[in-house]
Scaffold this motif. Sequence first.
Motif, PDB file in Angstrom:
ATOM      1  N   GLU A  12     -80.846  -2.520  30.585  1.00 47.45           N
ATOM      2  CA  GLU A  12     -79.878  -3.449  31.124  1.00 47.45           C
ATOM      3  C   GLU A  12     -78.312  -2.990  30.595  1.00 47.45           C
ATOM      4  OE1 GLU A  12     -82.107  -4.845  33.448  1.00 47.45           O
ATOM      5  OE2 GLU A  12     -80.428  -6.261  33.256  1.00 47.45           O
ATOM      6  N   ARG A  13     -78.378  -2.458  29.368  1.00 51.38           N
ATOM      7  CA  ARG A  13     -77.244  -1.930  28.735  1.00 51.38           C
ATOM      8  C   ARG A  13     -76.666  -1.079  29.714  1.00 51.38           C
ATOM      9  NH1 ARG A  13     -78.203   0.379  24.283  1.00 51.38           N
ATOM     10  NH2 ARG A  13     -75.927   0.373  23.580  1.00 51.38           N
ATOM     11  N   ALA A  14     -77.223   0.135  29.990  1.00 47.19           N
ATOM     12  CA  ALA A  14     -76.938   1.108  30.737  1.00 47.19           C
ATOM     13  C   ALA A  14     -76.364   0.948  32.263  1.00 47.19           C
ATOM     14  CB  ALA A  14     -78.121   2.080  31.185  1.00 47.19           C
ATOM     15  N   ALA A  15     -76.998  -0.304  32.793  1.00 46.86           N
ATOM     16  CA  ALA A  15     -76.631  -0.855  34.040  1.00 46.86           C
ATOM     17  C   ALA A  15     -75.152  -1.921  33.799  1.00 46.86           C
ATOM     18  CB  ALA A  15     -77.599  -1.501  34.713  1.00 46.86           C
ATOM     19  N   ARG A  16     -74.742  -1.997  32.753  1.00 49.16           N
ATOM     20  CA  ARG A  16     -73.658  -2.902  32.536  1.00 49.16           C
ATOM     21  C   ARG A  16     -74.128  -4.333  32.956  1.00 49.16           C
ATOM     22  NH1 ARG A  16     -68.514  -1.763  31.130  1.00 49.16           N
ATOM     23  NH2 ARG A  16     -67.607  -3.236  32.541  1.00 49.16           N
ATOM     24  N   ARG A  17     -75.527  -4.931  32.385  1.00 55.76           N
ATOM     25  CA  ARG A  17     -75.674  -6.223  32.793  1.00 55.76           C
ATOM     26  C   ARG A  17     -76.055  -6.723  31.359  1.00 55.76           C
ATOM     27  NH1 ARG A  17     -78.859  -4.095  37.400  1.00 55.76           N
ATOM     28  NH2 ARG A  17     -80.477  -3.735  36.022  1.00 55.76           N
ATOM     29  N   PRO A  18     -75.662  -8.039  30.953  1.00 53.78           N
ATOM     30  CA  PRO A  18     -75.873  -8.508  29.747  1.00 53.78           C
ATOM     31  C   PRO A  18     -77.518  -8.819  29.551  1.00 53.78           C
ATOM     32  CG  PRO A  18     -74.221  -9.789  30.964  1.00 53.78           C
ATOM     33  CD  PRO A  18     -74.896  -8.808  31.958  1.00 53.78           C
ATOM     34  N   LYS A 133     -66.530   2.608  39.086  1.00 53.47           N
ATOM     35  CA  LYS A 133     -67.360   1.599  39.197  1.00 53.47           C
ATOM     36  C   LYS A 133     -67.176   0.346  38.730  1.00 53.47           C
ATOM     37  CE  LYS A 133     -71.270   4.883  38.447  1.00 53.47           C
ATOM     38  NZ  LYS A 133     -70.643   6.321  38.588  1.00 53.47           N
ATOM     39  N   VAL A 134     -66.398  -0.217  39.309  1.00 54.39           N
ATOM     40  CA  VAL A 134     -65.813  -1.866  39.277  1.00 54.39           C
ATOM     41  C   VAL A 134     -67.017  -2.472  39.298  1.00 54.39           C
ATOM     42  CG1 VAL A 134     -64.262  -3.290  40.265  1.00 54.39           C
ATOM     43  CG2 VAL A 134     -63.304  -1.178  39.741  1.00 54.39           C
ATOM     44  N   ASP A 135     -67.030  -3.452  38.400  1.00 55.44           N
ATOM     45  CA  ASP A 135     -68.257  -4.405  38.411  1.00 55.44           C
ATOM     46  C   ASP A 135     -67.957  -5.783  37.954  1.00 55.44           C
ATOM     47  OD1 ASP A 135     -68.090  -4.384  35.742  1.00 55.44           O
ATOM     48  OD2 ASP A 135     -69.777  -3.017  35.240  1.00 55.44           O
ATOM     49  N   HIS A 136     -68.859  -6.705  37.685  1.00 59.22           N
ATOM     50  CA  HIS A 136     -68.474  -8.185  37.676  1.00 59.22           C
ATOM     51  C   HIS A 136     -67.838  -8.248  36.164  1.00 59.22           C
ATOM     52  CE1 HIS A 136     -68.750 -12.388  37.392  1.00 59.22           C
ATOM     53  NE2 HIS A 136     -69.410 -12.326  36.305  1.00 59.22           N
ATOM     54  N   ARG A 160     -66.673  -6.058  44.937  1.00 58.51           N
ATOM     55  CA  ARG A 160     -67.693  -5.884  43.390  1.00 58.51           C
ATOM     56  C   ARG A 160     -67.802  -7.044  42.349  1.00 58.51           C
ATOM     57  NH1 ARG A 160     -68.103  -0.146  42.796  1.00 58.51           N
ATOM     58  NH2 ARG A 160     -67.966   0.567  44.719  1.00 58.51           N
ATOM     59  N   ASP A 161     -67.218  -8.323  43.283  1.00 56.57           N
ATOM     60  CA  ASP A 161     -67.332  -9.314  42.379  1.00 56.57           C
ATOM     61  C   ASP A 161     -66.730  -9.615  40.708  1.00 56.57           C
ATOM     62  OD1 ASP A 161     -67.977 -12.190  42.150  1.00 56.57           O
ATOM     63  OD2 ASP A 161     -70.013 -11.491  41.079  1.00 56.57           O
ATOM     64  N   CYS A 162     -65.481  -8.893  40.870  1.00 59.00           N
ATOM     65  CA  CYS A 162     -64.813  -8.836  39.565  1.00 59.00           C
ATOM     66  C   CYS A 162     -64.893 -10.367  38.861  1.00 59.00           C
ATOM     67  CB  CYS A 162     -63.473  -8.299  39.651  1.00 59.00           C
ATOM     68  SG  CYS A 162     -63.368  -6.523  40.108  1.00 59.00           S
ATOM     69  N   PHE A 163     -64.816 -10.552  37.563  1.00 56.61           N
ATOM     70  CA  PHE A 163     -64.951 -11.855  37.140  1.00 56.61           C
ATOM     71  C   PHE A 163     -63.483 -12.469  37.110  1.00 56.61           C
ATOM     72  CE2 PHE A 163     -62.796 -11.770  33.035  1.00 56.61           C
ATOM     73  CZ  PHE A 163     -62.841 -10.385  32.393  1.00 56.61           C
ATOM     74  N   TYR A 164     -62.448 -11.625  37.137  1.00 55.47           N
ATOM     75  CA  TYR A 164     -61.224 -11.986  37.033  1.00 55.47           C
ATOM     76  C   TYR A 164     -60.386 -11.250  38.327  1.00 55.47           C
ATOM     77  CZ  TYR A 164     -56.407 -12.878  36.096  1.00 55.47           C
ATOM     78  OH  TYR A 164     -54.912 -13.416  36.338  1.00 55.47           O
TER      79      TYR A 164
END
Lengths: 230, 107
Positions: A12-18, A133-136, A160-164
């Motif tokens: 999960e860390r490698a995929a940048r997911r909490p 690799k723009v992500d959430h 990419r569903d950026c949080f802001y």
Amino acid sequence: MKLATLAEVNAERAARRPIIVITDTASGEQRAVKAADFAGDPLHAELDKHLRMGKSGMIEVDGKKLFLNVYAPTAKLVIIGAVHISQALAPLARSLGYDVTVVDPRTAFASPERFPDVNVVAEWPDVALPPLKVDHYTAFVAVTHDPKVDDPALLHAFERDCFYIGALGSRKTHAKRGDRLKAQGISDAQFARIHAPIGLNIGAVSPSEIAVAIMAEITATLRLPKERAA
Amino acid sequence: MLDRDEDILKAAEDWQKAGHGVALATVVETWGSAPRPAGSNLVINDDGTFLGSVSGGCVEGAVVTEALDVISSGTPKMLEFGVADETAWNVGLSCGGTIRVFVEKVG
């Protein structure tokens, strides 16, 4: 920790997911919950809160002391436009812990001299953005004032569903931006996600003050519960 | 905390897969001016190699010793270090804080 749990945390860390690891420190009993599974978890309120704050800590549930270890990706900030505001925004964001990249196809603007120690990409958004690799977990700010540069960049941020997502420009400029983006298939709901005029209203005048207003708004979006965020 | 640490958890996974005994130490509570926040990790393998930090260098030596114990017993331990604790003072948590460190075996 079971090897399978450790491997899951690392994936999960490698995929940048909490992911949050919950440990009963008395019994050693342990489980890991991915962010996508928070909603169905009995501890979802605590998990949400700890992830939002990016803070690990002890909680007590039914007389048990549980340690929540939060593994959240480092937030990125992508700034479209190597303008004066960006020169103030980039170092401020870095001091707040963001990985910062500045994108501007104009080489005179996107120069290392103007942005010491910042990753600067002097390319058009269609070339510059995919490798980032723009992500959430990315805050995305468009400040060139030039639709040729800002518009395609904003489309990428939506995808990419950026949080802001924030964009510089008066209400009038922003309304015109709305016409253009909607013509390219952006829905009203998506368009409403853009923070414009950009930044919290703190009466900012100078580029540095505008940078503070922008980072304050990004921080609020990251840290406050959704219904209270600006 | 934001995930800016070197990839010590990946190292722990790799060590374990390579057949090492591995322990994971985690700061779970802090009081006062503790040098590393809750959630900070230190990973230790059975030849005494360690990566990461739970105190910025003050008590790592003592944690590694305890971790070797945990690797052989398999039973997790809660360690506490603070200035009120004579042993902790000897190993050097001199910043005035107190930390509690959970040490568990991986695998």
